[in-house]
Design a protein around this motif. Structure first.
Motif, PDB file in Angstrom:
ATOM      1  N   GLY A   1       2.054   7.844  -2.647  1.00 49.11           N
ATOM      2  CA  GLY A   1       2.469   8.051  -1.263  1.00 49.11           C
ATOM      3  C   GLY A   1       2.507   9.502  -0.829  1.00 49.11           C
ATOM      4  O   GLY A   1       2.837   9.791   0.312  1.00 49.11           O
ATOM      5  N   ALA A   2       2.168  10.432  -1.716  1.00 50.08           N
ATOM      6  CA  ALA A   2       2.181  11.847  -1.347  1.00 50.08           C
ATOM      7  C   ALA A   2       0.893  12.209  -0.615  1.00 50.08           C
ATOM      8  O   ALA A   2      -0.190  11.787  -1.008  1.00 50.08           O
ATOM      9  CB  ALA A   2       2.325  12.715  -2.591  1.00 50.08           C
TER      10      ALA A   2
ATOM     11  N   ARG B   1      -5.847   3.837  -6.016  1.00 54.21           N
ATOM     12  CA  ARG B   1      -6.533   5.127  -5.999  1.00 54.21           C
ATOM     13  C   ARG B   1      -6.128   5.919  -4.770  1.00 54.21           C
ATOM     14  O   ARG B   1      -5.627   5.360  -3.807  1.00 54.21           O
ATOM     15  CB  ARG B   1      -8.038   4.909  -5.974  1.00 54.21           C
ATOM     16  CG  ARG B   1      -8.554   4.249  -7.217  1.00 54.21           C
ATOM     17  CD  ARG B   1     -10.035   4.083  -7.150  1.00 54.21           C
ATOM     18  NE  ARG B   1     -10.474   3.402  -8.369  1.00 54.21           N
ATOM     19  CZ  ARG B   1     -11.707   3.348  -8.757  1.00 54.21           C
ATOM     20  NH1 ARG B   1     -12.647   3.895  -8.045  1.00 54.21           N
ATOM     21  NH2 ARG B   1     -12.027   2.731  -9.868  1.00 54.21           N
ATOM     22  N   SER B   2      -6.419   7.201  -4.815  1.00 53.38           N
ATOM     23  CA  SER B   2      -6.178   8.047  -3.652  1.00 53.38           C
ATOM     24  C   SER B   2      -7.134   7.648  -2.539  1.00 53.38           C
ATOM     25  O   SER B   2      -8.243   7.189  -2.797  1.00 53.38           O
ATOM     26  CB  SER B   2      -6.390   9.518  -4.007  1.00 53.38           C
ATOM     27  OG  SER B   2      -5.431   9.937  -4.943  1.00 53.38           O
TER      28      SER B   2
ATOM     29  N   GLY C   1       0.791  -1.225   0.000  1.00 53.56           N
ATOM     30  CA  GLY C   1       0.000   0.000   0.000  1.00 53.56           C
ATOM     31  C   GLY C   1       0.818   1.266   0.000  1.00 53.56           C
ATOM     32  O   GLY C   1       2.039   1.254  -0.032  1.00 53.56           O
ATOM     33  N   LYS C   2       0.062   2.369   0.070  1.00 57.56           N
ATOM     34  CA  LYS C   2       0.634   3.707  -0.024  1.00 57.56           C
ATOM     35  C   LYS C   2       1.405   4.080   1.233  1.00 57.56           C
ATOM     36  O   LYS C   2       2.231   4.956   1.223  1.00 57.56           O
ATOM     37  CB  LYS C   2      -0.476   4.718  -0.255  1.00 57.56           C
ATOM     38  CG  LYS C   2      -1.225   4.494  -1.535  1.00 57.56           C
ATOM     39  CD  LYS C   2      -2.446   5.356  -1.595  1.00 57.56           C
ATOM     40  CE  LYS C   2      -3.560   4.653  -0.921  1.00 57.56           C
ATOM     41  NZ  LYS C   2      -4.725   4.391  -1.681  1.00 57.56           N
ATOM     42  N   ARG C   3       1.105   3.392   2.314  1.00 56.51           N
ATOM     43  CA  ARG C   3       1.689   3.746   3.606  1.00 56.51           C
ATOM     44  C   ARG C   3       3.224   3.690   3.555  1.00 56.51           C
ATOM     45  O   ARG C   3       3.911   4.597   4.005  1.00 56.51           O
ATOM     46  CB  ARG C   3       1.175   2.790   4.667  1.00 56.51           C
ATOM     47  CG  ARG C   3       1.724   3.049   6.024  1.00 56.51           C
ATOM     48  CD  ARG C   3       1.184   1.999   6.995  1.00 56.51           C
ATOM     49  NE  ARG C   3       1.684   2.265   8.301  1.00 56.51           N
ATOM     50  CZ  ARG C   3       2.821   1.796   8.764  1.00 56.51           C
ATOM     51  NH1 ARG C   3       3.582   1.056   8.003  1.00 56.51           N
ATOM     52  NH2 ARG C   3       3.221   2.095   9.977  1.00 56.51           N
ATOM     53  N   ASP C   4       3.779   2.610   2.996  1.00 52.46           N
ATOM     54  CA  ASP C   4       5.224   2.478   2.921  1.00 52.46           C
ATOM     55  C   ASP C   4       5.834   3.537   2.015  1.00 52.46           C
ATOM     56  O   ASP C   4       6.901   4.070   2.295  1.00 52.46           O
ATOM     57  CB  ASP C   4       5.623   1.088   2.427  1.00 52.46           C
ATOM     58  CG  ASP C   4       5.388   0.019   3.485  1.00 52.46           C
ATOM     59  OD1 ASP C   4       5.513   0.339   4.681  1.00 52.46           O
ATOM     60  OD2 ASP C   4       5.065  -1.115   3.114  1.00 52.46           O
TER      61      ASP C   4
ATOM     62  N   THR D   1      -5.779  13.804   1.286  1.00 53.46           N
ATOM     63  CA  THR D   1      -5.787  12.471   0.680  1.00 53.46           C
ATOM     64  C   THR D   1      -4.365  11.951   0.544  1.00 53.46           C
ATOM     65  O   THR D   1      -3.423  12.721   0.375  1.00 53.46           O
ATOM     66  CB  THR D   1      -6.442  12.476  -0.718  1.00 53.46           C
ATOM     67  OG1 THR D   1      -5.735  13.391  -1.551  1.00 53.46           O
ATOM     68  CG2 THR D   1      -7.899  12.865  -0.649  1.00 53.46           C
ATOM     69  N   LEU D   2      -4.250  10.641   0.621  1.00 51.93           N
ATOM     70  CA  LEU D   2      -2.978   9.976   0.394  1.00 51.93           C
ATOM     71  C   LEU D   2      -3.020   9.437  -1.025  1.00 51.93           C
ATOM     72  O   LEU D   2      -3.845   8.587  -1.355  1.00 51.93           O
ATOM     73  CB  LEU D   2      -2.776   8.847   1.407  1.00 51.93           C
ATOM     74  CG  LEU D   2      -1.401   8.194   1.433  1.00 51.93           C
ATOM     75  CD1 LEU D   2      -0.308   9.219   1.742  1.00 51.93           C
ATOM     76  CD2 LEU D   2      -1.377   7.079   2.467  1.00 51.93           C
TER      77      LEU D   2
END
Length: 196
Positions: free
Chosen positions: A151-152, A102-103, A35-38, A146-147
């Motif tokens: 990852g931004a 997706r965001s 996921g986007k978290r890392d 939003t993430l």
């Protein structure tokens, strides 16, 4: 002897290319699943994982080859493969969702969306700190955060908390000049009236 060791690969070039491609695909899938978290690196644990990840897969890419030629071949394959993937994803928008996702909304109208934080494995404190780096002093100042898939963290502040734009400064300047001119005109009129 040195030149021979630098340029003579200990494994076939085709194996080097295959290893590099497979590690690239494996990491792309792993980061997509994680996921986007890392990618956001919102805390020090995420940063440690990203730093160690390259070291962990290094041997999978190079195999038993420590030659300069093998390293350069691996680098060329990585850059070319990444360039190809970026172009494909940009050309076919459906691939963006498949490869990047997706965001995810984290904050709406000054309220943290706990469900999103929980799903992504984010701590509220990390999100608040990231929002502060984006210019928000308080969660209540945020209209939307939003993430993004990359990852931004994208933060939109409520209008009353945003910094002044050049147009805002020009507008205020024009208002101030109008007031000054009106006061000068009134002052001139008083002087003219008193002098007559």
């Amino acid at each position: 002897m040195i030149w021979h060791d630098l340029w003579n690969m200990q494994i076939p070039a085709s194996e080097k290319v295959l290893r590099t491609v497979l590690v690239y695909i494996g990491l792309a899938v792993l980061l997509r699943v994680a996921g986007k978290r890392d990618l956001a690196q919102l805390n020090s644990f995420d940063l440690v994982v990203m730093l160690l990840l390259s070291n962990v897969v290094q041997n999978a890419v190079i195999g038993s080859d420590n030659s300069l030629a093998g390293g350069l071949l691996g680098a060329v394959v990585l850059v070319a493969l990444n360039s190809l993937m970026v172009r494909l994803v940009n050309r076919f928008p459906r691939l963006v969702r498949i490869f990047e996702g997706r965001s995810t909304a984290l904050i709406r109208d000054g309220q943290v969306i706990s469900k999103s934080l929980h799903r992504l494995g984010l701590r509220r404190a990390d999100v608040v700190a990231a929002c502060r780096r984006q210019g928000a002093d308080d969660i209540g100042e945020i209209t939307d955060a939003t993430l993004s898939p990359g990852g931004a963290l994208v933060v939109t502040l409520d209008k009353k908390y945003r910094d002044a734009t050049i147009d805002d400064v020009r507008r205020e300047n024009d208002l101030l000049l109008t007031r000054i001119r009106a006061e000068l005109t009134a002052f001139e009129a008083r002087i003219t009236t008193q002098g007559s």
